[in-house]
Design a protein around this motif. Structure first.
Motif, PDB file in Angstrom:
ATOM      1  N   ALA A 258       0.852  -1.197   0.000  1.00 41.62           N
ATOM      2  CA  ALA A 258       0.000   0.000   0.000  1.00 41.62           C
ATOM      3  C   ALA A 258       0.885   1.244   0.000  1.00 41.62           C
ATOM      4  CB  ALA A 258      -0.910  -0.012   1.216  1.00 41.62           C
ATOM      5  N   GLN A 259       2.034   1.138   0.643  1.00 44.29           N
ATOM      6  CA  GLN A 259       2.961   2.282   0.705  1.00 44.29           C
ATOM      7  C   GLN A 259       3.779   2.430  -0.582  1.00 44.29           C
ATOM      8  OE1 GLN A 259       4.676   2.865   4.508  1.00 44.29           O
ATOM      9  NE2 GLN A 259       6.623   3.586   3.669  1.00 44.29           N
ATOM     10  N   THR A 260       4.238   1.327  -1.139  1.00 46.79           N
ATOM     11  CA  THR A 260       5.160   1.432  -2.285  1.00 46.79           C
ATOM     12  C   THR A 260       4.430   1.573  -3.615  1.00 46.79           C
ATOM     13  OG1 THR A 260       5.237  -0.959  -2.667  1.00 46.79           O
ATOM     14  CG2 THR A 260       6.878  -0.038  -1.163  1.00 46.79           C
ATOM     15  N   GLY A 261       3.207   1.049  -3.732  1.00 47.70           N
ATOM     16  CA  GLY A 261       2.572   0.952  -5.049  1.00 47.70           C
ATOM     17  C   GLY A 261       3.286  -0.088  -5.884  1.00 47.70           C
ATOM     18  N   GLU A 262       2.968  -0.142  -7.163  1.00 44.16           N
ATOM     19  CA  GLU A 262       3.552  -1.176  -8.025  1.00 44.16           C
ATOM     20  C   GLU A 262       5.032  -0.881  -8.284  1.00 44.16           C
ATOM     21  OE1 GLU A 262       1.898  -3.843 -11.535  1.00 44.16           O
ATOM     22  OE2 GLU A 262       1.991  -1.727 -12.113  1.00 44.16           O
ATOM     23  N   LEU A 263       5.830  -1.920  -8.188  1.00 45.37           N
ATOM     24  CA  LEU A 263       7.277  -1.768  -8.371  1.00 45.37           C
ATOM     25  C   LEU A 263       7.775  -2.713  -9.455  1.00 45.37           C
ATOM     26  CD1 LEU A 263       8.397  -1.854  -4.637  1.00 45.37           C
ATOM     27  CD2 LEU A 263       8.196   0.175  -6.081  1.00 45.37           C
ATOM     28  N   PHE A 264       8.879  -2.335 -10.060  1.00 47.41           N
ATOM     29  CA  PHE A 264       9.504  -3.164 -11.098  1.00 47.41           C
ATOM     30  C   PHE A 264      10.948  -3.409 -10.728  1.00 47.41           C
ATOM     31  CE2 PHE A 264       6.051  -0.854 -12.987  1.00 47.41           C
ATOM     32  CZ  PHE A 264       5.435  -1.794 -13.797  1.00 47.41           C
ATOM     33  N   TRP A 265      11.511  -4.453 -11.286  1.00 51.64           N
ATOM     34  CA  TRP A 265      12.957  -4.637 -11.191  1.00 51.64           C
ATOM     35  C   TRP A 265      13.457  -5.230 -12.484  1.00 51.64           C
ATOM     36  CZ3 TRP A 265      14.692  -9.833 -10.851  1.00 51.64           C
ATOM     37  CH2 TRP A 265      13.748 -10.780 -10.461  1.00 51.64           C
ATOM     38  N   GLU A 266      14.744  -5.090 -12.694  1.00 51.31           N
ATOM     39  CA  GLU A 266      15.341  -5.399 -13.992  1.00 51.31           C
ATOM     40  C   GLU A 266      16.372  -6.511 -13.847  1.00 51.31           C
ATOM     41  OE1 GLU A 266      13.993  -3.377 -16.317  1.00 51.31           O
ATOM     42  OE2 GLU A 266      15.061  -4.458 -17.891  1.00 51.31           O
ATOM     43  N   ASP A 267      16.139  -7.598 -14.558  1.00 53.57           N
ATOM     44  CA  ASP A 267      17.097  -8.698 -14.547  1.00 53.57           C
ATOM     45  C   ASP A 267      17.799  -8.733 -15.904  1.00 53.57           C
ATOM     46  OD1 ASP A 267      17.404 -11.659 -12.949  1.00 53.57           O
ATOM     47  OD2 ASP A 267      18.018 -11.562 -15.038  1.00 53.57           O
ATOM     48  N   GLU A 268      19.122  -8.758 -15.878  1.00 57.16           N
ATOM     49  CA  GLU A 268      19.889  -8.781 -17.135  1.00 57.16           C
ATOM     50  C   GLU A 268      19.564  -9.996 -17.988  1.00 57.16           C
ATOM     51  OE1 GLU A 268      24.137  -6.616 -16.572  1.00 57.16           O
ATOM     52  OE2 GLU A 268      24.082  -8.804 -16.590  1.00 57.16           O
ATOM     53  N   VAL A 269      19.229 -11.102 -17.321  1.00 53.12           N
ATOM     54  CA  VAL A 269      18.978 -12.347 -18.048  1.00 53.12           C
ATOM     55  C   VAL A 269      17.513 -12.441 -18.448  1.00 53.12           C
ATOM     56  CG1 VAL A 269      19.157 -14.876 -17.939  1.00 53.12           C
ATOM     57  CG2 VAL A 269      20.787 -13.447 -16.658  1.00 53.12           C
ATOM     58  N   ASP A 270      16.612 -12.087 -17.539  1.00 52.06           N
ATOM     59  CA  ASP A 270      15.183 -12.334 -17.756  1.00 52.06           C
ATOM     60  C   ASP A 270      14.352 -11.087 -18.035  1.00 52.06           C
ATOM     61  OD1 ASP A 270      15.030 -15.282 -17.262  1.00 52.06           O
ATOM     62  OD2 ASP A 270      15.944 -14.664 -15.386  1.00 52.06           O
ATOM     63  N   GLY A 271      14.968  -9.925 -18.087  1.00 54.66           N
ATOM     64  CA  GLY A 271      14.234  -8.708 -18.447  1.00 54.66           C
ATOM     65  C   GLY A 271      13.486  -8.072 -17.284  1.00 54.66           C
ATOM     66  N   THR A 272      12.545  -7.187 -17.633  1.00 55.08           N
ATOM     67  CA  THR A 272      11.819  -6.404 -16.614  1.00 55.08           C
ATOM     68  C   THR A 272      10.806  -7.282 -15.876  1.00 55.08           C
ATOM     69  OG1 THR A 272      12.020  -4.492 -18.054  1.00 55.08           O
ATOM     70  CG2 THR A 272      10.401  -4.332 -16.282  1.00 55.08           C
ATOM     71  N   GLN A 273      10.790  -7.160 -14.561  1.00 56.49           N
ATOM     72  CA  GLN A 273       9.888  -7.960 -13.725  1.00 56.49           C
ATOM     73  C   GLN A 273       9.012  -7.035 -12.887  1.00 56.49           C
ATOM     74  OE1 GLN A 273      10.288 -11.381 -14.010  1.00 56.49           O
ATOM     75  NE2 GLN A 273      11.939 -10.904 -15.456  1.00 56.49           N
ATOM     76  N   ILE A 274       7.757  -7.433 -12.684  1.00 55.12           N
ATOM     77  CA  ILE A 274       6.903  -6.742 -11.715  1.00 55.12           C
ATOM     78  C   ILE A 274       7.196  -7.357 -10.355  1.00 55.12           C
ATOM     79  CG2 ILE A 274       4.523  -6.336 -10.957  1.00 55.12           C
ATOM     80  CD1 ILE A 274       3.692  -6.509 -13.895  1.00 55.12           C
ATOM     81  N   ALA A 275       7.495  -6.529  -9.371  1.00 53.77           N
ATOM     82  CA  ALA A 275       7.787  -7.067  -8.035  1.00 53.77           C
ATOM     83  C   ALA A 275       6.501  -7.614  -7.422  1.00 53.77           C
ATOM     84  CB  ALA A 275       8.365  -5.971  -7.143  1.00 53.77           C
ATOM     85  N   ASN A 276       6.490  -8.905  -7.171  1.00 53.05           N
ATOM     86  CA  ASN A 276       5.297  -9.521  -6.587  1.00 53.05           C
ATOM     87  C   ASN A 276       5.690 -10.375  -5.383  1.00 53.05           C
ATOM     88  OD1 ASN A 276       2.925 -10.617  -5.907  1.00 53.05           O
ATOM     89  ND2 ASN A 276       2.698 -11.881  -7.753  1.00 53.05           N
ATOM     90  N   PRO A 277       5.781  -9.744  -4.213  1.00 59.46           N
ATOM     91  CA  PRO A 277       6.230 -10.476  -3.025  1.00 59.46           C
ATOM     92  C   PRO A 277       5.120 -11.285  -2.374  1.00 59.46           C
ATOM     93  CG  PRO A 277       5.809  -8.203  -2.455  1.00 59.46           C
ATOM     94  CD  PRO A 277       5.496  -8.330  -3.929  1.00 59.46           C
ATOM     95  N   ARG A 278       3.898 -11.234  -2.907  1.00 55.72           N
ATOM     96  CA  ARG A 278       2.772 -11.887  -2.216  1.00 55.72           C
ATOM     97  C   ARG A 278       2.960 -13.395  -2.130  1.00 55.72           C
ATOM     98  NH1 ARG A 278       0.856  -8.274  -5.526  1.00 55.72           N
ATOM     99  NH2 ARG A 278      -0.174  -6.407  -4.709  1.00 55.72           N
TER     100      ARG A 278
END
Ligand code: GLU
Length: 276
Positions: free
Chosen positions: A143-163
């Motif tokens: 709720a505090q961060t909103g949607e986040l992304f991260w970047e993997d050199e091998v697998d490309g852009t990822q949506i952060a989904n810690p659930r």
């Protein structure tokens, strides 16, 4: 400048999978004119064996690698405590007294780290006689961060989904931080710009990305490399497979040749690189 790292836990000897991981992180740093760090992740309580750190250094030397060593995690406990207190104060952590057995008895769904905690202690008054772990309130965090992304050199852009992990433990009953909190803080403190590690830790990055955002830490790139498999197609494990790097070294094997073989995609008999 790119900064990579190899961050082994000294609770057993290193195996070929670690060698591959260290060579990968080392070579990326060297090819790009950067730094390669060694960090000993020794906050595993009684499972951490101090003598293993020296063994690891000799293993890396034997492989022909050069590194800069940063302080071991056991020297940073106060930093972890301070950050945990901050998160607790912000209402992002809650105490949990459940044992692993109690959680399993609830028959919860299974996640990347086994049984996913169903949130039993959330909002409960705490039993002061039981030891306490602190868990991340993932819903409050997102709720505090909103949607986040991260970047993997091998697998490309990822949506952060810690659930998938549920409310993970950030402070253990027996240690002032869990792997997730300690590694995230240390990568930032050590100036790591490219977190290089095996694909088996890919999912952990969802949590680490959220922690970075909550704590205002710099956001690195990630490089999750394929892991090595044994004859049965299973991940190599510290206890299950012999010989360890230390045993190979003591038996007189040429470590540099082993590292060069891996660089060329050649592995000892029975060992393969997992394909995606
Ligand atoms: N200390 C962890 C391990 O030995 C590795 C952590 C990491 O590379 O992020 O599995």
């Amino acid at each position: 400048m790119v900064v990579t790292r190899f961050a082994p836990s000294p609770n057993g000897s290193l195996h070929l999978g670690h060698a591959y991981s260290a060579v990968t992180a080392h070579d990326i740093a060297r090819q790009r004119g950067g730094r390669f760090l060694l960090r000993i992740e020794d906050i595993d309580g009684v499972r951490s064996l101090p003598e293993k750190a020296d063994e690891f250094r000799r293993d890396l030397e034997w492989l022909g690698l050069e590194w800069d060593e940063v302080p071991a995690q056991s020297t940073r406990l106060e930093d972890y405590e301070q950050v945990a207190q901050y998160l607790l104060h912000e209402g992002l952590l809650y105490p949990c007294t459940c044992t692993r057995k109690e959680i399993e008895a609830l028959n919860p769904r299974s996640g990347p780290e086994g049984a996913v905690y169903p949130g039993t202690c959330k909002g409960q008054a705490l039993d002061p006689t039981k030891p306490v772990a602190l868990r991340l309130d993932v819903a409050a965090a997102l709720a505090q961060t909103g949607e986040l992304f991260w970047e993997d050199e091998v697998d490309g852009t990822q949506i952060a989904n810690p659930r998938g992990f549920g409310d993970v433990v950030l402070v253990r009953k027996d240690a002032p931080a869990s792997y997730h909190l300690a590694a995230t803080l240390d990568d930032a403190a050590d100036g790591v710009t490219l977190v290089t590690r095996g694909e088996d830790l890919f999912d952990a990055t969802h949590i680490h990305r959220v922690l970075q955002e909550l704590l205002g830490l710099p956001v690195p790139l990630w490089h999750h490399h394929p892991i090595l498999l044994d004859e049965q197609g299973q991940k190599l494990a510290k206890r299950r497979h012999s010989p360890s790097l230390a045993e190979r070294r003591r038996a007189g094997e040429d470590g540099r040749a082993l590292a060069d073989g891996m660089r060329a995609g050649r592995f000892p008999a029975g060992i393969t690189l997992a394909t995606a």
